[in-house]
Design an enzyme around this catalytic site. Sequence first.
Site, PDB file in Angstrom:
ATOM      1  N   ARG A 293      29.192  49.466  45.266  1.00 38.63           N
ATOM      2  CA  ARG A 293      29.990  48.766  46.276  1.00 38.63           C
ATOM      3  C   ARG A 293      29.663  49.195  47.704  1.00 38.63           C
ATOM      4  NH1 ARG A 293      32.634  46.480  48.070  1.00 38.63           N
ATOM      5  NH2 ARG A 293      34.887  46.490  47.822  1.00 38.63           N
TER       6      ARG A 293
ATOM      7  N   ARG B 168      36.787  50.849  40.535  1.00 42.05           N
ATOM      8  CA  ARG B 168      36.578  51.971  41.460  1.00 42.05           C
ATOM      9  C   ARG B 168      36.769  53.353  40.863  1.00 42.05           C
ATOM     10  NH1 ARG B 168      40.301  49.341  45.891  1.00 42.05           N
ATOM     11  NH2 ARG B 168      41.192  48.728  43.904  1.00 42.05           N
TER      12      ARG B 168
ATOM     13  N   TYR C 129      48.885  33.475  45.838  1.00 39.56           N
ATOM     14  CA  TYR C 129      47.932  33.844  46.901  1.00 39.56           C
ATOM     15  C   TYR C 129      47.711  32.690  47.875  1.00 39.56           C
ATOM     16  CZ  TYR C 129      46.978  38.123  44.349  1.00 39.56           C
ATOM     17  OH  TYR C 129      47.119  39.339  43.740  1.00 39.56           O
TER      18      TYR C 129
HETATM   19  O1  CP3 Z   1      37.043  45.000  34.676  1.00 37.54           O
HETATM   20  C1  CP3 Z   1      37.748  43.972  34.787  1.00 37.54           C
HETATM   21  O2  CP3 Z   1      38.957  43.930  34.515  1.00 37.54           O
HETATM   22  C2  CP3 Z   1      37.064  42.675  35.188  1.00 37.54           C
HETATM   23  C3  CP3 Z   1      37.106  42.275  36.543  1.00 37.54           C
HETATM   24  C4  CP3 Z   1      38.395  41.851  37.233  1.00 37.54           C
HETATM   25  C5  CP3 Z   1      38.581  42.039  38.626  1.00 37.54           C
HETATM   26  N1  CP3 Z   1      39.737  41.424  38.985  1.00 37.54           N
HETATM   27  C6  CP3 Z   1      37.618  42.731  39.524  1.00 37.54           C
HETATM   28  C7  CP3 Z   1      38.176  43.354  40.746  1.00 37.54           C
HETATM   29  C8  CP3 Z   1      39.523  41.170  36.757  1.00 37.54           C
HETATM   30  C9  CP3 Z   1      39.880  40.769  35.344  1.00 37.54           C
HETATM   31  C10 CP3 Z   1      40.365  40.910  37.875  1.00 37.54           C
HETATM   32  C11 CP3 Z   1      41.630  40.147  37.787  1.00 37.54           C
HETATM   33  C12 CP3 Z   1      42.530  40.087  38.947  1.00 37.54           C
HETATM   34  N2  CP3 Z   1      42.215  40.037  40.278  1.00 37.54           N
HETATM   35  C13 CP3 Z   1      43.932  39.970  38.851  1.00 37.54           C
HETATM   36  C14 CP3 Z   1      44.713  39.898  37.562  1.00 37.54           C
HETATM   37  C15 CP3 Z   1      44.915  41.252  36.992  1.00 37.54           C
HETATM   38  C16 CP3 Z   1      45.941  42.076  37.717  1.00 37.54           C
HETATM   39  O3  CP3 Z   1      45.523  43.092  38.300  1.00 37.54           O
HETATM   40  O4  CP3 Z   1      47.119  41.734  37.658  1.00 37.54           O
HETATM   41  C17 CP3 Z   1      44.457  39.892  40.153  1.00 37.54           C
HETATM   42  C18 CP3 Z   1      45.925  39.778  40.537  1.00 37.54           C
HETATM   43  C19 CP3 Z   1      43.361  39.933  41.043  1.00 37.54           C
HETATM   44  C20 CP3 Z   1      43.379  39.862  42.526  1.00 37.54           C
HETATM   45  C21 CP3 Z   1      42.811  41.112  43.106  1.00 37.54           C
HETATM   46  N3  CP3 Z   1      41.466  41.350  43.244  1.00 37.54           N
HETATM   47  C22 CP3 Z   1      43.506  42.288  43.515  1.00 37.54           C
HETATM   48  C23 CP3 Z   1      45.007  42.430  43.529  1.00 37.54           C
HETATM   49  C24 CP3 Z   1      42.535  43.240  43.893  1.00 37.54           C
HETATM   50  C25 CP3 Z   1      42.768  44.669  44.296  1.00 37.54           C
HETATM   51  C26 CP3 Z   1      42.742  44.947  45.749  1.00 37.54           C
HETATM   52  C27 CP3 Z   1      42.518  46.435  46.001  1.00 37.54           C
HETATM   53  O5  CP3 Z   1      41.540  46.745  46.713  1.00 37.54           O
HETATM   54  O6  CP3 Z   1      43.251  47.266  45.455  1.00 37.54           O
HETATM   55  C28 CP3 Z   1      41.268  42.630  43.724  1.00 37.54           C
HETATM   56  C29 CP3 Z   1      39.950  43.263  43.967  1.00 37.54           C
HETATM   57  C30 CP3 Z   1      39.209  43.608  42.716  1.00 37.54           C
HETATM   58  N4  CP3 Z   1      38.907  42.732  41.728  1.00 37.54           N
HETATM   59  C31 CP3 Z   1      38.659  44.870  42.397  1.00 37.54           C
HETATM   60  C32 CP3 Z   1      37.982  44.715  41.162  1.00 37.54           C
HETATM   61  C33 CP3 Z   1      37.161  45.739  40.411  1.00 37.54           C
HETATM   62  C34 CP3 Z   1      38.825  46.135  43.275  1.00 37.54           C
HETATM   63  C35 CP3 Z   1      37.646  46.862  43.677  1.00 37.54           C
HETATM   64  C36 CP3 Z   1      36.715  46.305  44.677  1.00 37.54           C
HETATM   65  O7  CP3 Z   1      37.117  45.801  45.745  1.00 37.54           O
HETATM   66  O8  CP3 Z   1      35.516  46.423  44.386  1.00 37.54           O
END
Ligand code: CP3
Length: 338
Positions: free
Chosen positions: A37, A28, A148
């Site tokens: 998005r 983002r 989760y």
């Molecule tokens: O660019 C990259 O790093 C590759 C893509 C990636 C995403 N998630 C895309 C994403 C990777 C490697 C992850 C890993 C991930 N997802 C983890 C491990 C890394 C860490 O942060 O500790 C975890 C715990 C998750 C679970 C998850 N997914 C969370 C906690 C969130 C954030 C929620 C929020 O809105 O703040 C997500 C959503 C997510 N995954 C986004 C992205 C780019 C957020 C943006 C969106 O909703 O488009």
Amino acid sequence: MKNPRLLLAARGETVDRPPVWFMRQAGRYQARYRALRQKYTLLDIVRQPELAAMVTLWPVEELGVDGAILFSDIVVPLAPMGISVDIREGVGPVVDPPVRTAAYLEKLRPLEPEEDLPYVLQTVSLLAKELEVPLIGFAGGPFTLASYLVEGGPSRSFLRLKTLMYREEALYRRLMDLLTESIARHLLAQIAHGAHLVQLFDSWVGTLSPEDYRLYVAPYSRAIAGAVAAAGAPLIHFGVGTSSLLEEMAAAGGDVLGIDWREPLGRARRRLGETVLQGNLDPALLLAEKPLIQARVRALLEETGGQRHIFNLGHGVLPQTPPQALSWVVEEVHRWTV
Ligand code: CP3
């Protein structure tokens, strides 16, 4: 491959300068990601290989980083296993109903990556053909995914998961076995389709004491690391808030240990010897002004000497990050010669 620096460093080989990439380098903080998005959910993007590959490539083109990380999420493999999961804006993954009973666990099945996630593997294949830098595949660690599943969403204290772990150990271990098998298969499939290295995001293990990490997590991480090692790809093993667990995590496996900003890398090196380290600027530091960012990047490089070090943040890029700040970091790392 034109620029294999990341792969060489992950294998512990000498490099002309340390490689740099960022966890959450697609996300983002990018105006074009936010615009995309508006039209598609995160899972829509993941399910369309052309889109997922495009989003993966953006930061490589914009920032000149030394690695590409597959655009997906750690919860993507859960739905085909029989788990009802959604990613909610500003919240994170939500699992409803959560997995808390033997009856529910009975209904779940291990992941079959080729049948269940063909679009993810297609994205990997597309990228492997196009990239001039190594492609990083990934999966969540079993404990982190279990958090989760059992909590039903993000948690601070992980009390439901810990209660299961302490009071219903057999059920906890069956869930961990199922996740471990699925994660290992998912990582191996990504490697088979062209991922050059993989990262295990065990983000939330920092909530455990060293003893509980050894008892309740290490055996599963070790199984995953063993499977990846047999496939011949380097593994980056990462967690947040794991200063008290570094030796345990390194012993469980992986070629590279990912470390957050709370642990100075010089101290990590003294504790871990030869282990390649990844990290570890505070993501919030990128909200600072340019001179401070540059000074901290140089200080970090001086601490590791730029060898056996993969430059990264200590956790993912924050949505508030000015894109320029990431460019300053890359510039400063690229200026460094060993
Ligand atoms: O660019 C990259 O790093 C590759 C893509 C990636 C995403 N998630 C895309 C994403 C990777 C490697 C992850 C890993 C991930 N997802 C983890 C491990 C890394 C860490 O942060 O500790 C975890 C715990 C998750 C679970 C998850 N997914 C969370 C906690 C969130 C954030 C929620 C929020 O809105 O703040 C997500 C959503 C997510 N995954 C986004 C992205 C780019 C957020 C943006 C969106 O909703 O488009």
